[in-house]
Design a protein around this motif. Sequence first.
Motif, PDB file in Angstrom:
ATOM      1  N   ARG A 168     -28.333  17.721 -31.670  1.00  0.00           N
ATOM      2  CA  ARG A 168     -27.933  17.986 -33.037  1.00  0.00           C
ATOM      3  C   ARG A 168     -29.039  17.592 -33.999  1.00  0.00           C
ATOM      4  N   ASP A 169     -29.072  18.291 -35.120  1.00  0.00           N
ATOM      5  CA  ASP A 169     -29.962  17.973 -36.227  1.00  0.00           C
ATOM      6  C   ASP A 169     -29.039  17.563 -37.370  1.00  0.00           C
ATOM      7  N   SER A 170     -28.861  16.271 -37.539  1.00  0.00           N
ATOM      8  CA  SER A 170     -27.903  15.785 -38.526  1.00  0.00           C
ATOM      9  C   SER A 170     -28.295  16.171 -39.944  1.00  0.00           C
ATOM     10  N   SER A 190     -21.645  11.330 -33.634  1.00  0.00           N
ATOM     11  CA  SER A 190     -22.573  11.055 -34.734  1.00  0.00           C
ATOM     12  C   SER A 190     -23.647  10.069 -34.313  1.00  0.00           C
ATOM     13  N   ASN A 239     -27.004  19.568 -40.319  1.00  0.00           N
ATOM     14  CA  ASN A 239     -25.636  19.797 -39.836  1.00  0.00           C
ATOM     15  C   ASN A 239     -25.607  20.925 -38.808  1.00  0.00           C
ATOM     16  N   ARG A 252     -17.782  13.986 -43.838  1.00  0.00           N
ATOM     17  CA  ARG A 252     -18.356  13.154 -42.788  1.00  0.00           C
ATOM     18  C   ARG A 252     -18.150  13.848 -41.454  1.00  0.00           C
TER      19      ARG A 252
END
Length: 114
Positions: free
Chosen positions: A71-73, A53, A76, A30
């Motif tokens: 960010r590009d979750s 997040s 990652n 996570r």
Amino acid sequence: QVQLVESGGGLVQAGESLRLSCAASGSIARILAMGWYRQAPGKQRELVARISSGGSAYYADSVKGRFTISRDSARNTVYLQMTGLKPADTAVYYCNVDGLSSYWGQGTQVTVSS
């Protein structure tokens, strides 16, 4: 094993832009936050920008208005768009990922000439 691969550093002139990228791979259960730190010669490592997040971003006063973290979750991956670069921004930039543990990249050199 978690790996952070950074890219995008280089040598630029004052006023120019660079975009740093950091891709995290491996077993990260996570990710709570991703960020960028930097360390100039003879100075302590300092936080430059951090994104949670949930997408909340923090910036050091010295870079507010010039740097943008995103960010590009799904991948990652965290990015740092740097504009209006100054010689004072010269440093090794390190990617950091905070999850159940904290992970660091190997660093990428950013050099800004006057």
